[in-house]
Design a protein around this motif. Structure first.
Motif, mmCIF file in Angstrom:
data_model
loop_
_atom_site.group_PDB
_atom_site.id
_atom_site.type_symbol
_atom_site.label_atom_id
_atom_site.label_comp_id
_atom_site.label_asym_id
_atom_site.label_seq_id
_atom_site.Cartn_x
_atom_site.Cartn_y
_atom_site.Cartn_z
ATOM 1 N N LEU A 165 75.647 13.386 104.436
ATOM 2 C CA LEU A 165 74.814 12.172 103.501
ATOM 3 C C LEU A 165 75.416 10.988 103.252
ATOM 4 N N ALA A 166 75.735 10.033 103.262
ATOM 5 C CA ALA A 166 76.606 8.886 103.708
ATOM 6 C C ALA A 166 76.352 7.617 103.226
ATOM 7 N N LEU A 167 76.810 7.673 101.780
ATOM 8 C CA LEU A 167 76.931 6.593 100.859
ATOM 9 C C LEU A 167 76.917 5.323 101.626
ATOM 10 N N PHE A 168 77.867 4.647 102.551
ATOM 11 C CA PHE A 168 78.051 3.282 103.035
ATOM 12 C C PHE A 168 76.977 2.906 104.177
ATOM 13 N N PRO A 169 76.638 1.715 104.262
ATOM 14 C CA PRO A 169 75.719 1.212 105.085
ATOM 15 C C PRO A 169 77.128 1.607 107.293
ATOM 16 N N PHE A 170 77.952 1.220 107.021
ATOM 17 C CA PHE A 170 78.754 0.979 108.131
ATOM 18 C C PHE A 170 78.941 2.648 108.649
ATOM 19 N N GLU A 171 78.858 3.229 107.735
ATOM 20 C CA GLU A 171 79.125 4.748 108.120
ATOM 21 C C GLU A 171 78.427 6.092 109.521
ATOM 22 N N PRO A 172 76.615 5.642 108.899
ATOM 23 C CA PRO A 172 76.035 6.664 109.958
ATOM 24 C C PRO A 172 76.214 6.443 111.647
ATOM 25 N N ALA A 173 76.530 5.366 112.099
ATOM 26 C CA ALA A 173 76.872 4.894 113.126
ATOM 27 C C ALA A 173 77.875 5.747 113.572
ATOM 28 N N LEU A 174 79.164 6.470 112.748
ATOM 29 C CA LEU A 174 80.671 6.853 113.854
ATOM 30 C C LEU A 174 80.161 7.960 114.010
ATOM 31 N N TYR A 175 78.967 8.581 112.883
ATOM 32 C CA TYR A 175 78.512 10.408 113.030
ATOM 33 C C TYR A 175 77.568 10.453 114.717
ATOM 34 N N LYS A 176 76.555 9.292 114.602
ATOM 35 C CA LYS A 176 75.474 9.492 115.673
ATOM 36 C C LYS A 176 76.323 8.822 116.477
ATOM 37 N N GLU A 177 77.742 8.647 117.228
ATOM 38 C CA GLU A 177 78.412 8.147 118.218
ATOM 39 C C GLU A 177 79.100 9.806 118.302
ATOM 40 N N LYS A 178 79.709 10.788 117.816
ATOM 41 C CA LYS A 178 79.620 11.880 117.636
ATOM 42 C C LYS A 178 78.636 13.091 118.021
ATOM 43 N N GLY A 179 77.816 12.611 117.408
ATOM 44 C CA GLY A 179 76.090 13.754 117.755
ATOM 45 C C GLY A 179 76.246 14.742 116.307
ATOM 46 N N VAL A 180 76.644 13.839 115.254
ATOM 47 C CA VAL A 180 76.667 14.835 113.674
ATOM 48 C C VAL A 180 75.349 13.587 112.718
ATOM 49 N N PRO A 181 74.556 15.643 112.340
ATOM 50 C CA PRO A 181 73.457 14.536 111.906
ATOM 51 C C PRO A 181 73.685 13.990 110.224
ATOM 52 N N VAL A 182 73.425 13.032 109.775
ATOM 53 C CA VAL A 182 73.727 12.007 108.628
ATOM 54 C C VAL A 182 72.671 11.191 109.041
ATOM 55 N N ALA A 183 72.632 10.690 107.508
ATOM 56 C CA ALA A 183 71.656 10.001 106.506
ATOM 57 C C ALA A 183 72.002 8.875 105.563
ATOM 58 N N TYR A 184 71.707 7.519 105.678
ATOM 59 C CA TYR A 184 72.272 7.014 105.009
ATOM 60 C C TYR A 184 71.586 7.077 103.528
ATOM 61 N N VAL A 185 72.049 6.969 102.210
ATOM 62 C CA VAL A 185 71.576 7.004 101.627
ATOM 63 C C VAL A 185 71.934 6.150 100.147
ATOM 64 N N GLY A 186 73.239 5.515 100.724
ATOM 65 C CA GLY A 186 73.028 4.494 99.280
ATOM 66 C C GLY A 186 74.520 4.752 98.229
ATOM 67 N N HIS A 187 74.583 3.664 96.909
ATOM 68 C CA HIS A 187 75.237 4.288 96.650
ATOM 69 C C HIS A 187 74.706 4.704 95.142
ATOM 70 N N PRO A 188 74.885 4.949 94.430
ATOM 71 C CA PRO A 188 74.095 5.734 92.808
ATOM 72 C C PRO A 188 74.452 4.521 92.031
ATOM 73 N N LEU A 189 75.498 4.057 92.321
ATOM 74 C CA LEU A 189 76.229 3.090 90.593
ATOM 75 C C LEU A 189 75.613 1.927 91.166
ATOM 76 N N ALA A 190 74.357 1.353 92.249
ATOM 77 C CA ALA A 190 74.376 0.281 92.842
ATOM 78 C C ALA A 190 73.033 0.279 92.529
ATOM 79 N N ASP A 191 72.746 1.647 91.935
ATOM 80 C CA ASP A 191 71.125 1.484 91.345
ATOM 81 C C ASP A 191 71.325 1.882 89.777
ATOM 82 N N MET A 192 72.317 1.983 89.296
ATOM 83 C CA MET A 192 72.655 2.511 88.209
ATOM 84 C C MET A 192 72.819 0.723 87.254
ATOM 85 N N LEU A 193 73.624 -0.317 87.899
ATOM 86 C CA LEU A 193 73.919 -1.282 87.645
ATOM 87 C C LEU A 193 73.018 -2.658 88.026
ATOM 88 N N PRO A 194 72.858 -3.073 86.853
ATOM 89 C CA PRO A 194 72.063 -4.547 87.323
ATOM 90 C C PRO A 194 72.899 -5.389 87.686
#
Length: 377
Positions: free
Chosen positions: A139-168
């Motif tokens: 489960l990846a927090l940053f938007p540039f990370e999934p591509a690195l895993y997909k390239e190597k065949g690692v299942p990955v989901a981009y979920v964002g960062h909770p601080l961005a949900d918490m802070l105005p």
């Protein structure tokens, strides 16, 4: 009853874990959590077999000092999970500890999820092959990370960062100053020396001397230093005492968010606090000191010119970084004052950080919970 093994390694992992547990319990009431948890996860119902502080060790030399105890703890935890296998295991950050545990459990048929990609984009890129063997999904927090895993065949989901949900999106500077009873016209400098004792030990004298330099040029300055334990407060108090000079430094128990929101500028040890400062749209000077041996090792393995999360996300130096030998009181103080006085630069920083906020605001706990539930029967 569904049983999830879960291990968080420090305060930021505890925060992620608590939000995930809350989101999962809203969807299913028949889940229990056991492993290593901090106070926030425990308050959501997780059972912690060991104190989270046992894992909060940073830097190569510091890890080596505690290595035997960490290996013993990890083996005991593995034996616990093998004797009573969970339906799923979630490792939250703490990659060197958790990947070993995940690989052992996965080999025994336990599904494993790793929440928070380690910084393979910054250093030790070859770890991705070990990660593939250890986990069923990242489960990846940053938007540039999934591509690195997909390239190597690692299942990955981009979920964002909770601080961005918490802070105005727009920080409430006046409200934060009112909470902390601060003069509306004062120059407020938030100083965050790190959460671990080893980090505060490295930065306390430096930050006090930086405050002295700023105060000499700006006598209306007030310095806010949020600390989360009595031990780190004691270390910083000693640094103030050793300076033999009265400085307007206010030590706070917690209140890191309020201190940064109230500030004109933030001086911060590299880590998660840099991201919080960015989401609060604050100009900052990112700094860090560690033992020279740890620094030399880290320097050789770095893949990027920047270490601060805001700069990594922007893929450029939005804010300055003064690290190791460059981290002097004179340089940090002058850089912070230059930032505060440059209106054009302040506007550019705010614009960049607002863009980052929208990228990371993904309803993280909900997305992470959906990903976790997809692995359960």
């Amino acid at each position: 009853m569904i049983r999830i093994g879960i291990v968080a390694g420090e305060a930021s992992g505890d925060l992620l874990g608590s939000h995930l547990i809350q989101a999962l319990k809203q969807k299913r009431s028949d889940i229990e959590f056991v492993g290593i948890a901090g106070p926030k996860m425990i308050s959501e119902g997780a059972k912690s077999l060991y104190p989270i502080e046992r894992l909060s060790v940073r830097g190569y030399l510091e890890v080596i000092k505690h290595l035997w105890g960490l290996l013993k703890l990890r083996r005991e935890l593995l034996n616990h999970f093998l004797s009573d296998p969970p339906d799923l295991f979630i490792g939250i950050d703490a990659p060197d500890f958790n990947f070993w545990l995940e690989r052992k459990l996965k080999n025994k048929g336990v599904k494993t999820i790793h929440y928070v990609s380690p910084s393979i984009w910054a250093w030790r890129k070859n770890r991705i092959n070990k990660i593939k063997k250890a986990v069923n999904q990242v489960l990846a927090l940053f938007p540039f990370e999934p591509a690195l895993y997909k390239e190597k065949g690692v299942p990955v989901a981009y979920v964002g960062h909770p601080l961005a949900d918490m802070l105005p999106i727009e920080p409430d500077v006046a409200g934060a100053r009112e909470i902390l009873k601060l003069d509306a016209d004062a120059l407020i400098v938030a100083m965050l020396p790190g959460s671990r004792q080893s980090e505060v030990q490295q930065h306390a004298d430096l930050f006090v001397q930086t405050a002295k330099q700023i105060f000499a040029q700006q006598p209306n300055a007030i310095f806010l230093v949020p600390l989360i334990t009595r031990e780190t407060r004691r270390i910083f108090e000693l640094a103030i005492f050793n300076e033999h000079e009265a400085l307007p430094i206010q030590l706070l128990f917690g209140h890191a968010h309020d201190a940064m929101e109230a500030a004109n500028v933030v001086i911060v040890a590299s880590g998660t606090a840099t991201l919080e400062a960015a989401l609060l749209k604050k100009p900052m000077v990112i700094t860090y000191r560690m033992s020279n041996m740890s620094w030399q090792l880290l320097k050789r393995m770095r893949l990027q010119p920047y270490v601060g999360l805001p700069n990594i996300l922007a893929e450029k130096f939005v804010v300055p970084e003064l690290l190791q030998d460059d981290a002097t009181a004179e340089k940090i103080a002058q850089t912070a004052l230059d930032l505060v006085n440059d209106k054009e630069k302040l506007a550019a920083i705010k614009s960049e950080f607002t863009d980052i906020h929208y990228q990371l605001k993904q309803n993280t706990a909900e997305k992470a919970a959906i990903a976790v539930l997809s692995h359960l029967k």
